[in-house]
Design an enzyme around this catalytic site. Structure first.
Site, PDB file in Angstrom:
ATOM      1  N   VAL A  64       0.844  -1.202   0.000  1.00  0.00           N
ATOM      2  CA  VAL A  64       0.000   0.000   0.000  1.00  0.00           C
ATOM      3  C   VAL A  64       0.875   1.247   0.000  1.00  0.00           C
ATOM      4  O   VAL A  64       0.506   2.273  -0.559  1.00  0.00           O
ATOM      5  CB  VAL A  64      -0.994  -0.003   1.182  1.00  0.00           C
ATOM      6  CG1 VAL A  64      -0.267  -0.007   2.522  1.00  0.00           C
ATOM      7  CG2 VAL A  64      -1.946   1.179   1.117  1.00  0.00           C
ATOM      8  N   ILE A 153      -7.287   2.232   7.707  1.00  0.00           N
ATOM      9  CA  ILE A 153      -6.775   1.283   8.701  1.00  0.00           C
ATOM     10  C   ILE A 153      -7.122   1.746  10.113  1.00  0.00           C
ATOM     11  O   ILE A 153      -7.529   0.951  10.966  1.00  0.00           O
ATOM     12  CB  ILE A 153      -5.246   1.094   8.527  1.00  0.00           C
ATOM     13  CG1 ILE A 153      -4.954   0.446   7.162  1.00  0.00           C
ATOM     14  CG2 ILE A 153      -4.683   0.229   9.649  1.00  0.00           C
ATOM     15  CD1 ILE A 153      -3.465   0.374   6.812  1.00  0.00           C
ATOM     16  N   HIS A 293       7.795  -6.036  10.682  1.00  0.00           N
ATOM     17  CA  HIS A 293       6.977  -5.500   9.578  1.00  0.00           C
ATOM     18  C   HIS A 293       6.143  -6.590   8.908  1.00  0.00           C
ATOM     19  O   HIS A 293       6.342  -6.911   7.726  1.00  0.00           O
ATOM     20  CB  HIS A 293       7.873  -4.787   8.548  1.00  0.00           C
ATOM     21  CG  HIS A 293       7.109  -3.767   7.743  1.00  0.00           C
ATOM     22  ND1 HIS A 293       7.689  -2.682   7.160  1.00  0.00           N
ATOM     23  CD2 HIS A 293       5.789  -3.676   7.451  1.00  0.00           C
ATOM     24  CE1 HIS A 293       6.776  -1.965   6.513  1.00  0.00           C
ATOM     25  NE2 HIS A 293       5.609  -2.559   6.677  1.00  0.00           N
ATOM     26  N   ILE A 294       5.203  -7.130   9.668  1.00  0.00           N
ATOM     27  CA  ILE A 294       4.340  -8.200   9.149  1.00  0.00           C
ATOM     28  C   ILE A 294       2.868  -7.783   9.163  1.00  0.00           C
ATOM     29  O   ILE A 294       1.969  -8.613   9.223  1.00  0.00           O
ATOM     30  CB  ILE A 294       4.532  -9.518   9.947  1.00  0.00           C
ATOM     31  CG1 ILE A 294       4.298  -9.299  11.454  1.00  0.00           C
ATOM     32  CG2 ILE A 294       5.936 -10.081   9.717  1.00  0.00           C
ATOM     33  CD1 ILE A 294       4.294 -10.600  12.270  1.00  0.00           C
ATOM     34  N   SER A 296       0.780  -6.809   6.953  1.00  0.00           N
ATOM     35  CA  SER A 296      -0.120  -7.387   5.933  1.00  0.00           C
ATOM     36  C   SER A 296       0.107  -8.889   5.767  1.00  0.00           C
ATOM     37  O   SER A 296      -0.463  -9.497   4.862  1.00  0.00           O
ATOM     38  CB  SER A 296       0.090  -6.681   4.595  1.00  0.00           C
ATOM     39  OG  SER A 296       1.382  -6.962   4.088  1.00  0.00           O
TER      40      SER A 296
END
Lengths: 332, 332
Positions: A64, A153, A293-294, A296
């Site tokens: 994104v 979000i 950084h997970i 998504s």
């Protein structure tokens, strides 16, 4: 892959390993490409676009965010840029709730204690491993949730927190966009909250029990959560960042945790990632839960993101409307 | 403490350390007591009650469970027993949601990777560290949540999951209690679910995307989650246990995780706790998130639990109605 391979007119070249692609391989194979699908780790800059040459029509990222893409260079090369908004909203909102809970409930410390075999030595006592409770209780009936950035979000995260008994939603967003009183009143009514209010960042810091950072990265939001903001927060408050590491000053946050200005933090992103090692000041803080950084990273969402990225590149090549195209009309 | 100390007629003796009380200290100081407040680690058995002597009127535990109290012995000694139900419902429901998220989203593995300094070596790829998503997505629009035990905590957990887009709630509970169709229909309507259904444990195992174990401990539920049940679960399913360790066969669960019968597990309790060390089969499973029994561990809830325990013991001593008394009328 099925979408791409079904197009007989496309010659598909695929990095064959299940890890980020090597730069040298990409530079070699991008020559003469019509479209290129990239992931977050790949820097799309003038060097790459020049190497691809004039055949290139489209860059499609499986993300994104598009800070890894030089939009000005893309516009100068007359390219289309595709991205994957919306489809990862729910996965990131889920993770944001998880980080808020983990930071408040000693999620990192508790798991670590058991993993290190220390459970037998952990002496139960009335307030051992206690932290602030996300949900309201009979004796503690107010919860103010703050959002720095109030897009899709953030609003999906807000919805998930409603049954925890939250009572107020505060947010700060782009200072140039005026408050949307009608939308806020509708949200408050929908979620049965006492208020949904746009506030300045000082009030956001002072009032929030949990402060979610869910705004775009880039120079406009660089270190927006700094020492001054962290000093205004409550001692029992939680900071969550599931957007981009650059929004939070890591040294200031480490100091805030070390000195007890706030209770804890849950981070999916850290400035300078992935170069975050055991000597990083935030990794050393026990009340800082850090994930690599997970946001998504679910089977469902990554499947939908890769599908969207393939649809974007195919549409651009065929001259059709891309499902999700980055607007480059104002970058030059 | 303030409640107890305000009673001038009470002589209060307090274990002075912030850890579980030593047995020898308790045995020595309980002699001649009128009431005793205990925590989960203290075994209340005939030995202790005999030691206290005929002055003892009440045992008050700071917990919702009372497996550590020999109720038959308490009844034989003509005692009242106090506990702390309700006040910890929200804290445990919060933790149950956190465990479901952590087990699905690699919460343990992700934190461990960063803590060990491996983030720089973690190669991003489209499906790295991906797991099943708790919330629904555009391409995956059904989520069936199962509850083994459907009391207050289960229903509070259910409410928290509604905004994640769950569609079905299944539960198994005491086989001797008939289905409550009216209550279930009202719950389905309240939460806008397609169904809330009482089912047998086989169907519960087969259908649940996340299966929460939230039932009382004791012999009636011993190893109710065994190899046969785990084999019926989906390969993408998550097991959460935030009730008592004895309900789940640890060896069977370790095998289920090792062989991929289910995706992951989130446990706040393990049979034999706190004697769970690094050679325990569940500690060795990377997809098993284990916390050291901190379900009620929040500042707010533990404050309310200790308050209730004090109110219980004071009421019993004064001959007043206890706020939360265990019914001993049927234990003899």
């Amino acid at each position: 892959m099925a979408l791409l391979e079904a197009r007989a007119e496309l010659d598909v070249i695929v990095w064959p390993e299940d890890r980020a692609c090597e730069r040298s391989w990409l530079m070699e194979n991008v020559v003469g490409a019509t479209g290129v699908i990239v992931m977050f780790p790949e820097k799309v800059n003038t060097e790459l676009l020049d190497k691809a040459g004039p055949s290139l029509k489209v860059v499609s990222t499986v993300s994104v965010g598009y800070e890894h893409i030089d939009l000005k260079a893309a516009a100068q090369h007359n390219l289309k840029v595709g991205y994957t908004p919306d489809v990862l909203t729910d996965a990131v909102a889920d993770l944001s709730v998880m980080l808020a809970l983990m930071a408040g409930r000693n999620g990192g410390i508790g798991v670590d204690l058991v993993q290190k075999g220390q459970w037998p030595n952990f002496s139960w006592s009335p307030f051992a491993l206690c932290g602030p409770q996300l949900s309201t209780t009979a004796a503690s009936q107010t919860r103010k949730i703050g959002f720095l950035g109030f897009g899709r979000i953030a609003q999906a995260t807000l919805a998930r927190l409603v049954p925890f008994g939250i009572t107020h939603c505060l947010y700060s967003s782009n200072p140039s966009s005026p408050p949307n009183y009608a939308r806020d009143a509708a949200l408050a009514k929908q979620h049965n909250l006492r208020a949904v209010s746009k506030v300045d960042i000082d009030e956001l810091a002072r009032e929030s029990d949990v402060l979610f950072v869910l705004a775009p990265g880039g120079s406009g939001t660089y270190h927006v959560v700094n020492e001054a903001v962290l000093k205004k927060m409550k001692r029992t408050s939680i900071l969550v960042n599931a957007s981009r590491g650059t929004l939070v000053d890591s040294d200031a946050l480490a100091k805030a945790l070390r000195e007890g200005w706030i209770w804890g933090a849950g981070l999916d992103v850290v400035e300078g990632e992935p170069n975050v090692t055991i000597d990083h000041p935030l990794v050393k803080e026990p009340r800082c839960v850090i994930l690599p950084h997970i946001g998504s990273a679910t089977l469902e969402t990554r499947g939908e993101m890769t599908t969207r990225a393939a649809q974007n590149v195919i549409a651009a090549i065929l001259g059709e409307e891309m499902p999700s195209q980055v607007d480059l009309s104002t970058v030059l």
